[in-house]
Enzyme design. Sequence first.
Site, PDB file in Angstrom:
ATOM      1  N   LYS A  87       0.854  -1.187   0.000  1.00 51.25           N
ATOM      2  CA  LYS A  87       0.000   0.000   0.000  1.00 51.25           C
ATOM      3  C   LYS A  87       0.891   1.239   0.000  1.00 51.25           C
ATOM      4  O   LYS A  87       1.918   1.260   0.698  1.00 51.25           O
ATOM      5  CB  LYS A  87      -0.877  -0.066   1.253  1.00 51.25           C
ATOM      6  CG  LYS A  87      -1.979   0.960   1.376  1.00 51.25           C
ATOM      7  CD  LYS A  87      -2.791   0.680   2.662  1.00 51.25           C
ATOM      8  CE  LYS A  87      -3.951   1.631   2.840  1.00 51.25           C
ATOM      9  NZ  LYS A  87      -4.744   1.334   4.052  1.00 51.25           N
ATOM     10  N   SER A 101      -9.639   1.001   3.188  1.00 51.54           N
ATOM     11  CA  SER A 101      -8.848   1.847   2.317  1.00 51.54           C
ATOM     12  C   SER A 101      -7.736   1.115   1.558  1.00 51.54           C
ATOM     13  O   SER A 101      -7.177   1.664   0.597  1.00 51.54           O
ATOM     14  CB  SER A 101      -8.198   2.964   3.143  1.00 51.54           C
ATOM     15  OG  SER A 101      -7.290   2.423   4.077  1.00 51.54           O
ATOM     16  N   SER A 127      -9.701  -1.470   7.268  1.00 53.35           N
ATOM     17  CA  SER A 127      -9.137  -1.183   5.945  1.00 53.35           C
ATOM     18  C   SER A 127      -8.397  -2.340   5.290  1.00 53.35           C
ATOM     19  O   SER A 127      -8.066  -2.262   4.108  1.00 53.35           O
ATOM     20  CB  SER A 127      -8.200   0.024   6.020  1.00 53.35           C
ATOM     21  OG  SER A 127      -8.950   1.209   6.067  1.00 53.35           O
TER      22      SER A 127
END
Lengths: 96, 460
Positions: free
Chosen positions: B64, B139, B163
């Site tokens: 990420k 996310s 997330s």
Amino acid sequence: MHTISRDDIIKLATLSSLKLTDEEIDSLQVDVGNILSYVEQLNELDTKDVTPAYQVTGLSNVFRKDVINSGEVSREQLLALAPDSQDLQIKVPKVL
Amino acid sequence: MPSISYYQGRSALQNVQEALQAAKKYDKYHALLHLTEKRALERAAQVDNGAISGRLAGVPFVVKDNYLALDGATTAASRMLEDFETPLQATVIERLEQEGAICIGKTNLDSFAHGSSTENSAFGLTKNAIDPTKVAGGSSGGSAVAVALGIVPFALGTDTGGSIRQPASFNGVVGVKPTYGMSSRFGVVAMASSTDVMGCFALNGKDAELVTEIMAGNDPKDMTSLPDYFKPLEDVSSIGSLKIGMIGDFMTEDTDSGVRERVTEYVDSLKMAGHSVSTVKLPMAKYSLAMYYIIVPAEIASNLARYDGVRYGSRAKDTTTLDELYGLSRDRGFVAESKRRILIGNYVLSSGYFDAYYQKAQQARQLLIDEFDALFAEFDVLLSPVVPTTAFGIGENTDDPVKMYLSDAMTVGVSLAGLPALSVPAGNANGMPVGVQLIGQRKSDAVLFALAKSMEATDD
């Protein structure tokens, strides 16, 4: 229903160092009001004498030796990250 | 879909080239923000010539883009950090690299990890791996989609309120949210420091466990990291017959019927495997989202105060005063959702409102923790859906922040209590994946992996 005024949003934006546009202020007034209305359901709870849970690890007083650790990063590398610098200093607009 | 074992013992260069090709082939999903091709190819050569070895030698992965990693920018999917190139890497990436794993790229996310769909990225949304008209979840949406598409066998994400678990559920892969403090947070862009955890996505429990084991451990650079404790159980059958509680509060009509059916089937298979499952009550669960949206914005407002356009990050042009420099840099650098959270955070922390909001929420958090602890005195594992729905349509929830937040209703409580949880695939409803959330007491991560692995074996 929680109401928050336009002036409240402008004051909060100043506290938050955010220079918002007029459109942003309008939409944030609605959204922030709705979110604050949602979280007000906590008022249903009796929390008298409950100790707040600021952390979950149970860790306390994590000490280290008081020695300088530059973290394998040099001053030059850090200064290179700054948008503007001069003579090993970070440069900003005039403060005074 | 090739899991980690497929990549082991092959040419690292071939592994990396295949992964890079797959990333380009699936470009339209926009799972990745950029590739770290140069460094990946260099490291592959080092693995192939024997200079680097380890348990993940030559295995490609993605991270990420809120993890600091070398070769290219670390943007957190924000304008604020769009050109930020780090001089150092996150501790957990260093640990994976020491075992020979090769990072091939950085994945998309909601800007600064603020969101539940990856629609809040400053660089465009990520599409769901199963149905590209649906959201990736968030996310950590890009990481979930990269694994679900088979670009790489594992990926790193961050989980502050769901997330990792929620996008894992939306894309049908395994998602790991470890006990708070198990893995170092050093070198990862902070969101809410009291609930941020570093975890992974993988295709099965075995791979997820191996990656987690390598990531885990105390780090002197993260003062809240716990002393080393994580050790996988060698024999999954050693967990014996577990007492499992299904959280009834999350199995009401507010949850889609298709989701409830898949969860009920998973419960049936747990019983077939010799575990006992009964329905339990968690009355504080319904307040967990309200607590979360006080506590987390408060921490966000504090953590994001550092982005001022002075020392690093983007700076607004042609400003004449320092206030104007701060204000314009921040207005341009943050997306709308980040601004909402900063304002809420500073509101609940401001003098006159602190007791009514922030302190009240932290007291409610203690009541929630007490309820979880009472349940874990009786049960080994708790279980619930991960999300009340399957992946929703792109654009469906973007106009209403509170509606978007509701997709986190079943995951935020676990985060506030610092508990470990896995999101494991449990079949489909209307063609879209459903995940089951397995929740443990703090530091019981190994039991969750053993249970998930034993249930995968039952599926075969």
